[in-house]
Scaffold this active site. Structure first.
Site, short mmCIF file in Angstrom:
data_model
loop_
_atom_site.label_atom_id
_atom_site.label_comp_id
_atom_site.label_asym_id
_atom_site.label_seq_id
_atom_site.Cartn_x
_atom_site.Cartn_y
_atom_site.Cartn_z
N ARG A 135 0.83 -1.21 0.00
CA ARG A 135 0.00 0.00 0.00
C ARG A 135 0.86 1.26 0.00
NH1 ARG A 135 -3.20 2.79 4.43
NH2 ARG A 135 -4.92 3.84 3.36
N HIS A 168 0.59 4.27 -2.70
CA HIS A 168 0.34 5.66 -2.31
C HIS A 168 1.50 6.57 -2.71
CE1 HIS A 168 -3.27 5.46 0.57
NE2 HIS A 168 -3.27 4.39 -0.20
N ASP A 203 8.51 8.33 -6.43
CA ASP A 203 9.70 9.13 -6.11
C ASP A 203 9.99 9.18 -4.62
OD1 ASP A 203 7.59 10.65 -5.18
OD2 ASP A 203 8.00 12.40 -6.42
N ASN A 217 -3.82 8.96 4.18
CA ASN A 217 -2.62 8.42 4.81
C ASN A 217 -2.57 8.54 6.33
OD1 ASN A 217 -1.67 7.84 2.23
ND2 ASN A 217 -0.44 9.71 2.07
N HIS A 230 -5.95 -6.07 -2.23
CA HIS A 230 -6.81 -6.09 -1.04
C HIS A 230 -7.14 -7.51 -0.61
CE1 HIS A 230 -8.43 -1.68 -1.33
NE2 HIS A 230 -7.14 -1.75 -1.10
#
Length: 319
Positions: free
Chosen positions: A61, A65, A73, A93, A192
């Protein structure tokens, strides 16, 4: 017509950029400068997943994200500073994303072997691949050569990360904006099959949606009260059948109306992804192949290359 044309143009540009990234990234990027890199990352991840299988899901995850906000990056790893509000406390987050300390520990081992050589972005890409494999999923060749961002943006994270409330059309649009198609979306959502979700994210689905198996919803209501603010952080496995095994039971759950998040169940709700869900539910090889291919595509979203960015010494802060 203008919006269609603009959307096509954006997708074309993203495709060209992805092709350029493919051309410059290489699985052998560190073959001479850090030949033991993959062994170091793999060994560390094996220890982590053995101690806490759910952390494997968290690393996957974390990579997702990262890539969905200004590309792969490692910007998601940056702590806030007095002059920069980063991604860690963005809506998708905060109090949710985890695994930062795992990447820190791996980075320390890598730095001990190869000083100022390997980016945090590449470490995260490798760690996510190893997490999938260690949990029983497919493996793939990770292209390397990304560099690290010097800055991060909470606003960009809030704008780009798909919330659990997204409809299938919103999901398709968000993924398309990153150069990912419906097949990529449906396959990547299969991550998931491992991990867990917080009550605050699945409460609206089990209480407010009609396309939920009643028995499935009833049990989860015991863990997640209807009242907002009560039990918000209570956790439930995304895939109750095999929460620590990377398999196709997630898709079978969707077909039985047992998707935990609204956005999950949107993939099987008389919509465009229904056929792919049916395919993956009965064909693990097709899922493994498509998931691996989609992870490679996602890993090539707008990487920093050449002299852009930097090689961070500490993944939490710019040099």
């Amino acid at each position: 017509m203008a919006s269609v044309t603009n959307g096509f143009l954006a997708a074309t540009i993203l495709s060209l950029l992805a092709s350029a990234a493919y051309a410059q990234l290489s699985p052998a990027f560190y073959a001479r400068s850090c030949p033991n890199l993959q062994t170091i990352v793999g060994s560390a991840m094996a220890q982590v997943v053995r101690q806490e299988p759910r952390m494997g899901a968290s690393i996957i995850r974390l990579f997702f994200h990262d890539c969905f906000v200004n590309g792969c990056d490692a910007s998601v790893l940056l702590d806030d500073t007095p002059t920069m509000i980063g991604e860690k406390n963005a809506a998708g987050n905060a109090n949710s994303l985890r695994g930062y300390q795992v990447i820190d520990a791996i980075k320390s081992r890598v730095e001990a072997a190869c000083r100022s050589t390997v980016s945090c972005a590449d470490i995260l890409a490798l760690a996510s691949r190893d997490a999938v494999t260690l949990l029983g999923g497919p493996s793939w060749t990770v292209l390397l050569g990304r560099r690290d961002a010097r800055t991060a943006s909470m606003a960009a994270a809030n704008a780009n990360l798909p919330p659990a409330s997204d409809s299938i059309n919103n999901l398709i649009a968000r993924f398309s904006a990153k150069g990912l198609n419906l097949r990529d979306l449906t396959a990547l959502s299969g991550a998931h099959t491992v991990g867990a979700a917080r009550c605050i994210n699945f409460r609206p689905h089990i209480y407010g949606d009609s396309n939920v198996d009643p028995g499935f919803a009833m049990f989860r209501k015991r863990i997640c009260p209807a009242a907002a603010g009560v039990g918000d952080s209570n956790l439930i496995p995304l895939d109750p059948t095999s929460p620590n095994r990377f398999d196709v039971s997630y898709y079978r759950d969707l077909m039985a109306r047992r998707g935990l998040l609204h956005s999950d169940q949107e993939l099987f709700n008389n919509g465009p992804a229904d056929g792919l869900v049916r395919l993956y539910s009965s064909n693990g090889r097709a899922f493994d192949t498509d998931f691996a291919a989609a992870m490679v595509k996602m890993g090539n979203i707008s990487p920093l290359l050449g002299s852009a960015g930097e090689i961070r010494l500490n993944c939490r802060q710019a040099n």
